[in-house]
Scaffold this active site. Structure first.
Site, PDB file in Angstrom:
ATOM      1  N   HIS A  63       1.036  -1.147  -0.078  1.00 39.58           N
ATOM      2  CA  HIS A  63       0.042   0.096  -0.166  1.00 39.58           C
ATOM      3  C   HIS A  63       0.883   1.119   0.153  1.00 39.58           C
ATOM      4  O   HIS A  63       0.706   2.226  -0.577  1.00 39.58           O
ATOM      5  CB  HIS A  63      -0.938   0.086   1.267  1.00 39.58           C
ATOM      6  CG  HIS A  63      -1.664   1.348   1.404  1.00 39.58           C
ATOM      7  ND1 HIS A  63      -2.669   1.787   0.546  1.00 39.58           N
ATOM      8  CD2 HIS A  63      -1.488   2.370   2.415  1.00 39.58           C
ATOM      9  CE1 HIS A  63      -2.981   2.746   0.895  1.00 39.58           C
ATOM     10  NE2 HIS A  63      -2.340   3.095   2.272  1.00 39.58           N
TER      11      HIS A  63
ATOM     12  N   ASP B 163       2.379   1.853  -3.464  1.00 47.19           N
ATOM     13  CA  ASP B 163       1.299   2.354  -4.160  1.00 47.19           C
ATOM     14  C   ASP B 163       0.897   3.779  -4.038  1.00 47.19           C
ATOM     15  O   ASP B 163       0.866   4.545  -5.026  1.00 47.19           O
ATOM     16  CB  ASP B 163      -0.088   1.538  -4.094  1.00 47.19           C
ATOM     17  CG  ASP B 163      -1.246   1.750  -4.945  1.00 47.19           C
ATOM     18  OD1 ASP B 163      -0.978   1.929  -6.327  1.00 47.19           O
ATOM     19  OD2 ASP B 163      -2.383   1.953  -4.490  1.00 47.19           O
TER      20      ASP B 163
END
Length: 115
Positions: A78, A81
């Site tokens: 995450h 990202d």
């Protein structure tokens, strides 16, 4: 690398990428108000934050290439990202400053020609 260290690194990436996004968003508001100097200053702040986040990510990757073993982490995925998304937002905002600054100059020239 321990899972705790991976989580700490992920949180650092998210923190600095988030700060970069905040500065980028503020710069976009300045673009909306045709305050290009302020937008450019805020983009410098955004860039400084994204560099810190990227450095944390690079250090993690280097550790892994040097043989440090780590488990897969959804949080770290995450974080990566988020980093890449904000990096793209920064690139787009930089281009928008150039585009809108150019358009603003054209409008000023047109207004001067019509006086």
């Amino acid at each position: 690398m321990t899972l705790e260290q991976v989580a700490q690194d992920a949180m650092q990436i998210i923190l600095h990428a988030g700060e970069a996004r905040k500065h980028c968003t503020d710069a976009l508001k300045d673009i909306e108000n045709s305050d290009f100097d302020s937008a450019k200053e805020k983009m410098k702040l955004a860039n400084a934050e994204i560099v810190i986040a990227h450095r944390v990510q690079t250090n993690c990757i280097q550790k892994e290439t040097e043989g440090a073993k780590g488990e897969y982490s959804v949080l770290f995925a995450h974080a990566q990202d988020t980093l890449m998304t904000v990096y793209s937002e920064i690139n787009i905002a930089k281009r928008l400053i150039d585009i809108f600054e150019s358009l603003n100059q054209r409008l000023i020239q047109l207004e001067m020609a019509n006086k």
